[in-house]
Design a protein around this motif. Structure first.
Motif, PDB file in Angstrom:
ATOM      1  N   SER A  76       0.496  -1.131  -0.373  1.00 20.47           N
ATOM      2  CA  SER A  76       0.073  -0.151  -0.304  1.00 20.47           C
ATOM      3  C   SER A  76       0.948   1.395   0.371  1.00 20.47           C
ATOM      4  O   SER A  76       0.559   2.375  -0.745  1.00 20.47           O
ATOM      5  CB  SER A  76      -0.965   0.138   1.144  1.00 20.47           C
ATOM      6  N   ARG A  77       2.546   1.363   0.580  1.00 23.17           N
ATOM      7  CA  ARG A  77       3.088   2.672   0.787  1.00 23.17           C
ATOM      8  C   ARG A  77       3.490   3.001  -0.533  1.00 23.17           C
ATOM      9  O   ARG A  77       4.118   3.400  -0.608  1.00 23.17           O
ATOM     10  CB  ARG A  77       3.566   2.631   2.015  1.00 23.17           C
ATOM     11  N   LEU A  78       3.789   1.777  -1.208  1.00 20.36           N
ATOM     12  CA  LEU A  78       4.153   1.265  -2.823  1.00 20.36           C
ATOM     13  C   LEU A  78       3.856   1.949  -3.436  1.00 20.36           C
ATOM     14  O   LEU A  78       3.814   3.313  -4.037  1.00 20.36           O
ATOM     15  CB  LEU A  78       5.055   0.684  -2.405  1.00 20.36           C
ATOM     16  N   CYS A  79       2.573   1.858  -3.187  1.00 19.78           N
ATOM     17  CA  CYS A  79       1.088   2.216  -4.758  1.00 19.78           C
ATOM     18  C   CYS A  79       1.275   3.521  -4.199  1.00 19.78           C
ATOM     19  O   CYS A  79       0.457   4.806  -5.375  1.00 19.78           O
ATOM     20  CB  CYS A  79       0.292   1.807  -3.983  1.00 19.78           C
ATOM     21  N   ASP A  80       0.981   4.086  -2.845  1.00 20.09           N
ATOM     22  CA  ASP A  80       0.624   5.884  -2.497  1.00 20.09           C
ATOM     23  C   ASP A  80       1.845   6.876  -3.408  1.00 20.09           C
ATOM     24  O   ASP A  80       1.841   7.690  -3.705  1.00 20.09           O
ATOM     25  CB  ASP A  80       0.836   6.041  -1.046  1.00 20.09           C
ATOM     26  N   ARG A  81       2.923   5.881  -3.460  1.00 21.39           N
ATOM     27  CA  ARG A  81       4.355   6.601  -3.295  1.00 21.39           C
ATOM     28  C   ARG A  81       3.607   7.106  -5.364  1.00 21.39           C
ATOM     29  O   ARG A  81       4.181   7.924  -6.066  1.00 21.39           O
ATOM     30  CB  ARG A  81       5.323   6.010  -3.022  1.00 21.39           C
ATOM     31  N   LEU A  82       4.089   5.198  -5.792  1.00 17.70           N
ATOM     32  CA  LEU A  82       3.477   5.829  -7.095  1.00 17.70           C
ATOM     33  C   LEU A  82       2.545   6.203  -7.830  1.00 17.70           C
ATOM     34  O   LEU A  82       2.048   7.482  -8.259  1.00 17.70           O
ATOM     35  CB  LEU A  82       3.643   4.449  -7.892  1.00 17.70           C
ATOM     36  N   GLU A  83       1.364   6.987  -6.783  1.00 15.62           N
ATOM     37  CA  GLU A  83       0.167   7.729  -7.207  1.00 15.62           C
ATOM     38  C   GLU A  83       0.287   9.046  -6.949  1.00 15.62           C
ATOM     39  O   GLU A  83       0.043  10.036  -7.635  1.00 15.62           O
ATOM     40  CB  GLU A  83      -1.193   7.358  -6.532  1.00 15.62           C
ATOM     41  N   ALA A  84       1.508   9.142  -6.330  1.00 14.42           N
ATOM     42  CA  ALA A  84       1.323  10.722  -5.656  1.00 14.42           C
ATOM     43  C   ALA A  84       2.231  11.580  -7.223  1.00 14.42           C
ATOM     44  O   ALA A  84       2.394  12.172  -7.196  1.00 14.42           O
ATOM     45  CB  ALA A  84       2.661  10.892  -4.311  1.00 14.42           C
ATOM     46  N   ILE A  85       3.180  10.347  -7.582  1.00 15.47           N
ATOM     47  CA  ILE A  85       4.074  11.247  -8.656  1.00 15.47           C
ATOM     48  C   ILE A  85       3.169  10.682  -9.922  1.00 15.47           C
ATOM     49  O   ILE A  85       3.586  10.849 -11.025  1.00 15.47           O
ATOM     50  CB  ILE A  85       5.089  10.176  -8.654  1.00 15.47           C
ATOM     51  N   GLY A  86       1.570   9.780  -9.935  1.00 20.24           N
ATOM     52  CA  GLY A  86       1.505   9.833 -11.005  1.00 20.24           C
ATOM     53  C   GLY A  86       1.773   9.100 -12.066  1.00 20.24           C
ATOM     54  O   GLY A  86       0.650   9.009 -13.071  1.00 20.24           O
ATOM     55  N   PHE A  87       1.851   8.181 -11.083  1.00 14.50           N
ATOM     56  CA  PHE A  87       1.980   6.720 -11.912  1.00 14.50           C
ATOM     57  C   PHE A  87       1.530   5.255 -11.880  1.00 14.50           C
ATOM     58  O   PHE A  87       1.098   4.742 -12.891  1.00 14.50           O
ATOM     59  CB  PHE A  87       3.859   6.418 -11.748  1.00 14.50           C
ATOM     60  N   VAL A  88       0.501   5.920 -11.046  1.00 13.42           N
ATOM     61  CA  VAL A  88      -0.275   4.607 -10.268  1.00 13.42           C
ATOM     62  C   VAL A  88      -2.045   5.530 -10.297  1.00 13.42           C
ATOM     63  O   VAL A  88      -1.870   6.776  -9.534  1.00 13.42           O
ATOM     64  CB  VAL A  88       0.283   3.231  -9.542  1.00 13.42           C
ATOM     65  N   ARG A  89      -3.276   4.833 -10.609  1.00 16.27           N
ATOM     66  CA  ARG A  89      -4.337   5.199 -10.377  1.00 16.27           C
ATOM     67  C   ARG A  89      -5.415   4.217  -9.622  1.00 16.27           C
ATOM     68  O   ARG A  89      -4.925   3.020 -10.228  1.00 16.27           O
ATOM     69  CB  ARG A  89      -5.072   5.741 -11.616  1.00 16.27           C
ATOM     70  N   ARG A  90      -5.844   4.856  -8.615  1.00 19.39           N
ATOM     71  CA  ARG A  90      -6.589   3.671  -8.085  1.00 19.39           C
ATOM     72  C   ARG A  90      -8.237   3.923  -8.230  1.00 19.39           C
ATOM     73  O   ARG A  90      -8.477   5.253  -8.247  1.00 19.39           O
ATOM     74  CB  ARG A  90      -6.352   3.861  -6.350  1.00 19.39           C
ATOM     75  N   SER A  91      -9.702   2.896  -8.181  1.00 21.06           N
ATOM     76  CA  SER A  91     -10.128   3.488  -8.522  1.00 21.06           C
ATOM     77  C   SER A  91     -11.164   2.013  -7.853  1.00 21.06           C
ATOM     78  O   SER A  91     -10.551   1.060  -7.759  1.00 21.06           O
ATOM     79  CB  SER A  91     -10.703   3.077 -10.261  1.00 21.06           C
ATOM     80  N   SER A  92     -12.501   1.981  -7.579  1.00 16.56           N
ATOM     81  CA  SER A  92     -13.299   1.412  -6.858  1.00 16.56           C
ATOM     82  C   SER A  92     -13.637   0.419  -8.238  1.00 16.56           C
ATOM     83  O   SER A  92     -14.279   0.113  -9.197  1.00 16.56           O
ATOM     84  CB  SER A  92     -14.538   1.867  -7.164  1.00 16.56           C
ATOM     85  N   SER A  93     -13.717  -1.262  -7.630  1.00 16.70           N
ATOM     86  CA  SER A  93     -14.021  -1.932  -8.367  1.00 16.70           C
ATOM     87  C   SER A  93     -15.655  -2.083  -9.104  1.00 16.70           C
ATOM     88  O   SER A  93     -16.052  -2.055  -8.294  1.00 16.70           O
ATOM     89  CB  SER A  93     -13.412  -3.841  -8.280  1.00 16.70           C
ATOM     90  N   THR A  94     -15.311  -2.570  -9.770  1.00 18.23           N
ATOM     91  CA  THR A  94     -16.559  -2.423 -10.559  1.00 18.23           C
ATOM     92  C   THR A  94     -17.758  -3.879  -9.907  1.00 18.23           C
ATOM     93  O   THR A  94     -19.071  -3.450  -9.795  1.00 18.23           O
ATOM     94  CB  THR A  94     -16.889  -3.069 -11.872  1.00 18.23           C
ATOM     95  N   ALA A  95     -16.706  -4.346  -9.485  1.00 21.35           N
ATOM     96  CA  ALA A  95     -17.607  -6.286  -8.404  1.00 21.35           C
ATOM     97  C   ALA A  95     -17.600  -5.668  -7.354  1.00 21.35           C
ATOM     98  O   ALA A  95     -19.338  -6.043  -6.387  1.00 21.35           O
ATOM     99  CB  ALA A  95     -16.548  -7.233  -9.001  1.00 21.35           C
ATOM    100  N   GLY A 108       2.905   6.871 -15.950  1.00 24.40           N
ATOM    101  CA  GLY A 108       3.308   5.768 -15.736  1.00 24.40           C
ATOM    102  C   GLY A 108       4.098   4.594 -17.015  1.00 24.40           C
ATOM    103  O   GLY A 108       4.984   4.380 -17.330  1.00 24.40           O
ATOM    104  N   ARG A 109       2.634   4.633 -18.383  1.00 23.35           N
ATOM    105  CA  ARG A 109       3.385   4.118 -19.141  1.00 23.35           C
ATOM    106  C   ARG A 109       4.668   4.660 -20.168  1.00 23.35           C
ATOM    107  O   ARG A 109       5.353   3.962 -20.330  1.00 23.35           O
ATOM    108  CB  ARG A 109       1.853   3.851 -19.709  1.00 23.35           C
ATOM    109  N   VAL A 110       4.570   5.460 -20.311  1.00 18.83           N
ATOM    110  CA  VAL A 110       5.377   6.673 -20.908  1.00 18.83           C
ATOM    111  C   VAL A 110       6.835   5.958 -20.195  1.00 18.83           C
ATOM    112  O   VAL A 110       7.448   5.801 -20.915  1.00 18.83           O
ATOM    113  CB  VAL A 110       4.485   8.063 -20.794  1.00 18.83           C
ATOM    114  N   HIS A 111       6.651   6.174 -18.790  1.00 17.38           N
ATOM    115  CA  HIS A 111       8.608   6.289 -17.783  1.00 17.38           C
ATOM    116  C   HIS A 111       8.109   4.816 -18.401  1.00 17.38           C
ATOM    117  O   HIS A 111       9.445   4.754 -18.161  1.00 17.38           O
ATOM    118  CB  HIS A 111       7.625   6.516 -16.464  1.00 17.38           C
ATOM    119  N   LEU A 112       7.944   3.915 -18.114  1.00 18.22           N
ATOM    120  CA  LEU A 112       8.512   2.537 -18.154  1.00 18.22           C
ATOM    121  C   LEU A 112       8.582   2.414 -19.961  1.00 18.22           C
ATOM    122  O   LEU A 112       9.859   1.333 -19.863  1.00 18.22           O
ATOM    123  CB  LEU A 112       7.386   1.230 -18.060  1.00 18.22           C
TER     124      LEU A 112
END
Length: 210
Positions: A76-95, A108-112
């Motif tokens: 979760s902390r790793l994802c927090d950092r990646l979300e803060a720099i704009g590389f990862v996005r969180r969203s509610s599951s449709t299920a 994020g894809r451009v960076h990779l």
């Protein structure tokens, strides 16, 4: 006293040792990225998170933790950092609204993509010193490694060769019903292995006296 190995097992370990050495060299070589490549620094653990999210679009935190064999809090902390720099996005599951899905952003894809291009450039510069015949043999070997690693990743964590024979067979015995009823649900995971399993099951009969 160490155990001496010979034959196919030793050759397999020799190959693994050589591969490990190459991977360590690559880790050092790839850190020498020219300045100005990216204004954002992404650590190796964060990169691993991005690789998994890219491969499994919409993965949740629990699945990501299992994939990386890491604690949910660390993931979760790793994802927090990646979300803060704009590389990862969180969203509610449709299920299920209780689940949070993870996806790479366009940034994020451009960076990779840029990171992979730089790495390929550096590898190409290093491999230019090898002969064409050596590069052809290397290509064949790399494909063999890629197929083996792909299968290993899909299969999940594996035990080292020969370790399975040392594990006791599964007996199929179940924990006595009385123990399960007395153990609070939240404490089951913290109960030491074998605790309470040596007591005989409750047969429902009373011990006779006199």
């Amino acid at each position: 006293m160490g155990v001496e190995r010979s034959g196919p097992d030793q050759r397999l370990r020799d190959v693994a040792r050589a591969m490990r050495g190459v991977i360590e060299l690559l880790e050092v070589y790839w850190t020498r990225v020219p300045e100005g490549f990216s204004p954002v620094t992404v650590s190796a653990p964060q990169l691993r998170v991005m690789y998994v999210i890219e491969r499994r679009e919409g993965i949740n935190l629990r699945q990501l933790g299992a994939e990386l064999d890491a604690a949910p809090s660390s993931v979760s902390r790793l994802c927090d950092r990646l979300e803060a720099i704009g590389f990862v996005r969180r969203s509610s599951s449709t299920a299920s609204r209780r689940e949070v899905e993870l996806r790479l952003t366009a940034q994020g894809r451009v960076h990779l993509d840029r990171l992979r291009a730089r790495r390929e450039e550096r590898l190409a510069a290093a491999l230019a010193r090898a002969s064409p015949a050596s590069r052809a043999r290397l290509m064949e070997a790399v494909e063999t490694i890629r197929v083996a690693l792909t299968g290993a990743v899909r299969a999940g964590p594996a035990e080292p060769p020969g370790s399975g024979a040392q594990q006791p067979p599964h007996t199929g015995k179940k924990q006595p019903p009385g123990d399960r009823a007395e153990q609070p649900p939240g404490d089951r995971a913290e109960r030491p292995p074998g605790d309470g399993s040596e007591r005989p099951p409750d047969t429902g009969t009373e011990r006779r006296t006199g």
